[in-house]
Design a protein around this motif. Structure first.
Motif, PDB file in Angstrom:
ATOM      1  N   ARG A 104       0.833  -1.212   0.000  1.00  0.00           N
ATOM      2  CA  ARG A 104       0.000   0.000   0.000  1.00  0.00           C
ATOM      3  C   ARG A 104       0.862   1.255   0.000  1.00  0.00           C
ATOM      4  N   LEU A 105       1.947   1.238   0.782  1.00  0.00           N
ATOM      5  CA  LEU A 105       2.873   2.368   0.803  1.00  0.00           C
ATOM      6  C   LEU A 105       3.504   2.577  -0.568  1.00  0.00           C
ATOM      7  N   TYR A 106       3.846   1.485  -1.232  1.00  0.00           N
ATOM      8  CA  TYR A 106       4.460   1.594  -2.555  1.00  0.00           C
ATOM      9  C   TYR A 106       3.492   2.216  -3.558  1.00  0.00           C
ATOM     10  N   TYR A 107       2.245   1.841  -3.495  1.00  0.00           N
ATOM     11  CA  TYR A 107       1.267   2.424  -4.419  1.00  0.00           C
ATOM     12  C   TYR A 107       1.030   3.901  -4.111  1.00  0.00           C
ATOM     13  N   GLU A 108       1.135   4.296  -2.857  1.00  0.00           N
ATOM     14  CA  GLU A 108       1.083   5.725  -2.528  1.00  0.00           C
ATOM     15  C   GLU A 108       2.307   6.434  -3.110  1.00  0.00           C
ATOM     16  N   PHE A 109       3.466   5.791  -2.982  1.00  0.00           N
ATOM     17  CA  PHE A 109       4.681   6.344  -3.561  1.00  0.00           C
ATOM     18  C   PHE A 109       4.533   6.512  -5.073  1.00  0.00           C
ATOM     19  N   GLU A 111       1.918   7.105  -6.855  1.00  0.00           N
ATOM     20  CA  GLU A 111       1.105   8.299  -7.126  1.00  0.00           C
ATOM     21  C   GLU A 111       1.939   9.564  -6.934  1.00  0.00           C
ATOM     22  N   PHE A 112       2.740   9.587  -5.877  1.00  0.00           N
ATOM     23  CA  PHE A 112       3.609  10.723  -5.600  1.00  0.00           C
ATOM     24  C   PHE A 112       4.649  10.876  -6.706  1.00  0.00           C
ATOM     25  N   TYR A 113       5.267   9.774  -7.097  1.00  0.00           N
ATOM     26  CA  TYR A 113       6.304   9.816  -8.136  1.00  0.00           C
ATOM     27  C   TYR A 113       5.724  10.296  -9.471  1.00  0.00           C
ATOM     28  N   GLN A 114       4.517   9.888  -9.754  1.00  0.00           N
ATOM     29  CA  GLN A 114       3.858  10.271 -11.004  1.00  0.00           C
ATOM     30  C   GLN A 114       3.850  11.784 -11.190  1.00  0.00           C
ATOM     31  N   VAL A 115       3.655  12.536 -10.124  1.00  0.00           N
ATOM     32  CA  VAL A 115       3.579  14.002 -10.221  1.00  0.00           C
ATOM     33  C   VAL A 115       4.909  14.688  -9.905  1.00  0.00           C
ATOM     34  N   SER A 116       5.759  14.060  -9.089  1.00  0.00           N
ATOM     35  CA  SER A 116       6.977  14.725  -8.619  1.00  0.00           C
ATOM     36  C   SER A 116       8.258  14.222  -9.283  1.00  0.00           C
ATOM     37  N   GLN A 117       8.255  12.990  -9.744  1.00  0.00           N
ATOM     38  CA  GLN A 117       9.447  12.308 -10.275  1.00  0.00           C
ATOM     39  C   GLN A 117      10.584  12.301  -9.250  1.00  0.00           C
ATOM     40  N   ILE A 118      10.216  12.203  -7.984  1.00  0.00           N
ATOM     41  CA  ILE A 118      11.192  12.137  -6.890  1.00  0.00           C
ATOM     42  C   ILE A 118      11.099  10.765  -6.249  1.00  0.00           C
ATOM     43  N   CYS A 119      12.245  10.072  -6.200  1.00  0.00           N
ATOM     44  CA  CYS A 119      12.227   8.729  -5.616  1.00  0.00           C
ATOM     45  C   CYS A 119      13.030   8.644  -4.323  1.00  0.00           C
ATOM     46  N   GLU A 120      13.637   9.742  -3.906  1.00  0.00           N
ATOM     47  CA  GLU A 120      14.475   9.721  -2.715  1.00  0.00           C
ATOM     48  C   GLU A 120      13.689   9.495  -1.435  1.00  0.00           C
ATOM     49  N   ILE A 121      12.465   9.949  -1.419  1.00  0.00           N
ATOM     50  CA  ILE A 121      11.689   9.951  -0.185  1.00  0.00           C
ATOM     51  C   ILE A 121      10.829   8.694  -0.093  1.00  0.00           C
ATOM     52  N   TRP A 122      10.983   7.996   1.023  1.00  0.00           N
ATOM     53  CA  TRP A 122      10.189   6.794   1.269  1.00  0.00           C
ATOM     54  C   TRP A 122       9.586   6.908   2.662  1.00  0.00           C
ATOM     55  N   PHE A 123       8.272   6.932   2.718  1.00  0.00           N
ATOM     56  CA  PHE A 123       7.588   7.038   4.007  1.00  0.00           C
ATOM     57  C   PHE A 123       7.171   5.662   4.513  1.00  0.00           C
ATOM     58  N   THR A 124       7.098   5.547   5.830  1.00  0.00           N
ATOM     59  CA  THR A 124       6.669   4.295   6.450  1.00  0.00           C
ATOM     60  C   THR A 124       5.275   4.397   7.049  1.00  0.00           C
ATOM     61  N   PRO A 140      -3.515  16.780  -5.247  1.00  0.00           N
ATOM     62  CA  PRO A 140      -3.264  15.439  -5.785  1.00  0.00           C
ATOM     63  C   PRO A 140      -3.421  15.459  -7.310  1.00  0.00           C
ATOM     64  N   GLY A 141      -2.444  14.874  -7.995  1.00  0.00           N
ATOM     65  CA  GLY A 141      -2.485  14.833  -9.453  1.00  0.00           C
ATOM     66  C   GLY A 141      -1.843  16.034 -10.133  1.00  0.00           C
ATOM     67  N   GLU A 142      -1.504  17.074  -9.374  1.00  0.00           N
ATOM     68  CA  GLU A 142      -0.874  18.271  -9.952  1.00  0.00           C
ATOM     69  C   GLU A 142       0.616  17.997 -10.189  1.00  0.00           C
ATOM     70  N   VAL A 143       1.030  18.101 -11.433  1.00  0.00           N
ATOM     71  CA  VAL A 143       2.411  17.790 -11.815  1.00  0.00           C
ATOM     72  C   VAL A 143       3.337  18.932 -11.397  1.00  0.00           C
ATOM     73  N   TRP A 144       4.484  18.562 -10.849  1.00  0.00           N
ATOM     74  CA  TRP A 144       5.465  19.527 -10.376  1.00  0.00           C
ATOM     75  C   TRP A 144       6.331  20.004 -11.528  1.00  0.00           C
ATOM     76  N   ARG A 149      10.749  20.475  -8.109  1.00  0.00           N
ATOM     77  CA  ARG A 149      11.505  19.230  -7.876  1.00  0.00           C
ATOM     78  C   ARG A 149      12.872  19.537  -7.272  1.00  0.00           C
ATOM     79  N   ARG A 150      13.542  20.526  -7.852  1.00  0.00           N
ATOM     80  CA  ARG A 150      14.860  20.927  -7.335  1.00  0.00           C
ATOM     81  C   ARG A 150      14.768  21.380  -5.880  1.00  0.00           C
ATOM     82  N   LEU A 151      13.750  22.168  -5.584  1.00  0.00           N
ATOM     83  CA  LEU A 151      13.569  22.687  -4.229  1.00  0.00           C
ATOM     84  C   LEU A 151      13.414  21.546  -3.223  1.00  0.00           C
ATOM     85  N   LEU A 152      12.517  20.612  -3.503  1.00  0.00           N
ATOM     86  CA  LEU A 152      12.312  19.518  -2.550  1.00  0.00           C
ATOM     87  C   LEU A 152      13.541  18.635  -2.447  1.00  0.00           C
ATOM     88  N   ARG A 153      14.193  18.346  -3.569  1.00  0.00           N
ATOM     89  CA  ARG A 153      15.411  17.536  -3.515  1.00  0.00           C
ATOM     90  C   ARG A 153      16.485  18.230  -2.678  1.00  0.00           C
TER      91      ARG A 153
END
Length: 175
Positions: A104-109, A111-124, A140-144, A149-153
């Motif tokens: 379930r966490l992976y599927y949330e990830f 959705e997050f990756y789809q809009v952010s293209q950030i894979c560094e962050i993994w929540f538990t 939700p669904g708003e593409v970054w 992306r640079r800011l969050l990274r």
């Protein structure tokens, strides 16, 4: 996924068993410095220091963890040098949806990756990606865009470094 920067902390293994006898779990070489492998590793190290490694590795992503198919020595050298990431051509393998928490966490990830293209962050904790989106003033669904992306990274990189200094382990699994 195509070519992307893979955070070295997210690379956890090799895709094939053939390289498991050449590298430790942290990708440091196990074979003798005097072996052919050792000579190639040292040569690649020298090349990285003088010119930089340009060729992307080939990797598979599964459950937001990366497995190297081609380029194990490049990963080893970059980890040894303390680099943050390495370029890689990545193929994502998506598991079937289940009711297990990790799934379930992976599927949330995803959705997050789809809009952010950030894979560094993994929540538990479930719902954390939605919380993060809200904190970033994103729907939700708003593409970054690239700047977001640079800011969050950048923010995450600083946080991760501070966390490691304080706790001696990766911030990736801390959230």
């Amino acid at each position: 996924l195509g070519v992307m920067d893979i955070p070295l902390e997210r690379i956890v293994g090799t895709k094939t068993a053939g390289r498991t006898n050449a590298f430790a779990d942290n990708f440091m070489p196990l074979l003798s410095e005097k072996s052919e492998f050792g000579a190639k590793w040292a040569s690649l190290y020298d090349h990285q220091v003088s010119d930089g490694i340009r060729d992307p590795i080939v990797a598979y992503e599964f459950m937001n963890r990366f497995y190297v198919q081609e380029g194990n020595k490049r990963v080893s050298v970059m980890k040894y040098l303390g680099a943050y990431s390495i370029a890689g051509t990545v193929t994502r393998l998506i598991p079937k949806k289940t009711d297990e928490k990790e799934n379930r966490l992976y599927y949330e990830f995803l959705e997050f990756y789809q809009v952010s293209q950030i894979c560094e962050i993994w929540f538990t904790k479930e719902g954390s990606y939605k919380k993060l989106l809200k904190l970033m003033w994103k729907k939700p669904g708003e593409v970054w865009d690239v700047e977001e992306r640079r800011l969050l990274r950048s923010i995450y990189g600083r946080f991760s470094t501070a966390y490691k200094m304080a706790h001696g382990k990766s911030a990736i699994y801390a959230a």
